[in-house]
Write an enzyme that holds these catalytic residues in place. Structure first.
Site, mmCIF file in Angstrom:
data_model
loop_
_atom_site.group_PDB
_atom_site.id
_atom_site.type_symbol
_atom_site.label_atom_id
_atom_site.label_comp_id
_atom_site.label_asym_id
_atom_site.label_seq_id
_atom_site.Cartn_x
_atom_site.Cartn_y
_atom_site.Cartn_z
ATOM 1 C CE1 TYR A 1 -7.141 -6.862 3.853
ATOM 2 C CE2 TYR A 1 -6.221 -8.714 5.085
ATOM 3 C CZ TYR A 1 -6.232 -7.888 3.907
ATOM 4 O OH TYR A 1 -5.406 -8.094 3.017
ATOM 5 C CE LYS B 1 -1.745 -11.677 8.085
ATOM 6 N NZ LYS B 1 -3.082 -11.365 7.844
ATOM 7 C CE1 TYR C 1 -4.256 -1.811 0.136
ATOM 8 C CE2 TYR C 1 -2.930 -3.250 1.512
ATOM 9 C CZ TYR C 1 -4.014 -3.152 0.803
ATOM 10 O OH TYR C 1 -4.913 -4.034 0.855
ATOM 11 C CG ASP D 1 -9.837 -15.181 7.379
ATOM 12 O OD1 ASP D 1 -8.997 -15.841 7.930
ATOM 13 O OD2 ASP D 1 -9.683 -14.250 6.478
HETATM 14 C C1 LIG Z 1 -3.836 -11.290 6.561
HETATM 15 C C2 LIG Z 1 -5.062 -11.872 6.496
HETATM 16 C C3 LIG Z 1 -5.442 -12.384 5.133
HETATM 17 C C4 LIG Z 1 -4.815 -12.412 3.960
HETATM 18 O O1 LIG Z 1 -3.467 -12.982 4.071
HETATM 19 P P1 LIG Z 1 -2.372 -12.796 3.068
HETATM 20 O O2 LIG Z 1 -1.348 -13.847 3.560
HETATM 21 O O3 LIG Z 1 -1.950 -11.514 3.451
HETATM 22 O O4 LIG Z 1 -3.102 -13.133 1.850
HETATM 23 C C5 LIG Z 1 -6.799 -12.852 5.330
HETATM 24 N N1 LIG Z 1 -7.441 -12.908 6.419
HETATM 25 C C6 LIG Z 1 -7.295 -12.559 7.850
HETATM 26 C C7 LIG Z 1 -8.089 -12.555 8.687
HETATM 27 C C8 LIG Z 1 -6.055 -11.754 7.678
HETATM 28 O O5 LIG Z 1 -5.445 -11.227 8.823
#
Ligand SMILES: *Cc1c(COP(=O)(O)O)cnc(C)c1O
Length: 425
Positions: free
Chosen positions: A141, A271, A14, A242
């Protein structure tokens, strides 16, 4: 380091090519410290965006990577398999719920989310129902690829920019009741109404359990999540969780959904999965979901990235799970939570502070006004810490191995930034 080249030719997350803010050159990192080329030692408050939970340059992770690189860095996963993938998936199934039985390994969090959405669409296709909407929460997100963007908060993200191209999904109000506040049943009202009104078109609900990360660093009440699971069951809608940010101990439970004693139909992980060493993600599904998907007309799940189940990443991820199995993360995250709960409320009286929130190894200070990124970043570096705020949110998710003096230093740096008006807009 050729910082001028970096400035002129390399895109950072960004950032603008016209007016890039300065980037700090890192020489190496070890434990909780990031060492700059210019000599500063910074105590890390970010775990490199939730990922480096065991700290940097960890001997156990290093040795797993070294051993694997001498065997093979990569082979294709179509028609071939290998021990690093099998070992990792065994551990993932053992850590998560019994109902989750099938693992799809991919390369990044956003792709794990794409995979989960495709699974849900194929699930309903196989059942002969046309369902193509997703219900999600505001302030969420889920990543930067297109389908992931389409379920990310429509106001503070990129929806208007890509209007006409992004599929339009359904957004319910995000929970208002904080994790530590008394539960208010009305919090579920908007979600319930939207699910009741649209359930025949909704393939799945997707949300971040307990902590909404990059969409606002909001920490909400487990009863909300319990209610979501119940409503999804009542209306026969799949639930995708997620846990890309929250997974692997960050919230004080191995997975955040365990705060609510529920189980997802599909789970996205990423992550911290490799302890921050390299990119890898996993999407887990129940046997019911997986077998329904594959019993459909397509006859299989339609996805298969080139670097699927990269052995090097899987070997390091397995080593990261081994560190988690020692179970030190529990006492570590509890101690960090305790410290945040003592240190953060002291900032409440500050005129620039709107609210503080914490859970596990996450501490958040929401300011009343947005930060001046360049100034506050320089301020933190001068204080010997690495914290990267966004907007009005100054937040910390330090490595689990952080000691009390490290957490103190981080919170102290936040306090000193609050006392320097040039750090804010
Ligand atoms: C960081 C994140 C993503 C995306 O993961 P990337 O490895 O950056 O593509 C998706 N969902 C959540 C909750 C995240 O924190």
């Amino acid at each position: 380091m050729d910082l001028e080249f970096d400035r002129q030719h390399i895109w950072h997350p960004y950032t603008s090519t016209l007016n890039p803010l300065p980037c700090y050159p890192v020489e190496r990192a070890a434990g909780v410290s990031i060492f700059l080329e210019t000599g500063e030692q910074l105590i890390d408050g970010m775990s490199s965006w939730w990922s480096a939970i065991h700290g940097y340059n960890h001997p156990h992770l290093n040795s797993a990577a070294q051993q694997q690189i001498n065997q093979m860095s990569h082979v294709m996963f179509g028609g071939l398999t290998h021990a690093p993938a099998i070992n990792l998936c065994k551990k993932l199934l053992k850590m998560t719920d019994n109902a989750l039985q099938h693992v799809f390994l991919a390369d990044s969090g956003s792709v794990a989310v794409e995979v989960s959405l495709k699974m849900a669409l194929q699930y309903w296709h196989a059942r002969g129902e046309s369902r193509s909407k997703f219900l999600t929460l505001r302030d969420g997100y889920h990543g930067d690829t297109f389908a992931a963007m389409s379920v990310t908060d429509p106001d503070n993200s990129m929806h208007s920019l890509y209007k006409g191209f992004l599929p339009e999904h359904i957004f319910a109000d995000s929970p208002k009741t904080g994790f530590w506040q008394p539960w208010d049943e009305n919090d579920l009202g908007d979600f319930k109404r939207k699910l009741e009104a649209n359930h025949q078109q909704i393939a799945a609900v997707i949300l971040e359990p307990i902590v909404q990360g990059a969409g606002g660093m909001r920490i909400y009440h487990p009863e909300f999540l319990k209610g979501v699971r119940k409503l999804c069951d009542q209306h026969n809608v799949l639930l995708i969780l997620d846990e890309i940010a929250t997974g692997f101990g960050r919230t004080g439970k191995l997975f955040a959904y365990q705060h609510a004693d529920i189980e997802p139909d599909i789970l996205c992980l990423g992550k911290a999965i490799t302890g921050g060493y390299m990119t890898l993600s996993a999407t887990l599904a129940t046997s019911h979901v997986a077998n329904t998907v594959c019993g459909g007309k397509a006859g299989c799940f339609m996805h298969g990235p080139t670097f699927m189940a990269n052995p090097l990443a899987c070997a390091v991820a397995t080593a990261s799970m081994e560190i988690l199995e020692r179970n030190e993360w529990q006492a570590q995250t509890q101690a960090i939570e305790e410290q945040f709960s003592q240190l953060l409320p002291r900032l409440a009286e500050h005129p620039l502070v709107k609210e503080m929130r914490w859970l596990g190894a996450i501490g958040v200070v929401e300011a009343t006004t947005p930060v001046n990124m360049e100034k506050i970043q320089a301020h933190f570096v001068k204080q010997g810490v690495w914290i990267r705020p966004f907007g009005k949110l100054i937040y910390m998710m330090p490595p689990f191995i952080s000691q009390p003096q490290h957490i103190e230093k981080l919170v102290h740096a936040v306090e000193s930034a609050l006392n320097d008006p040039t750090c804010f807009q």
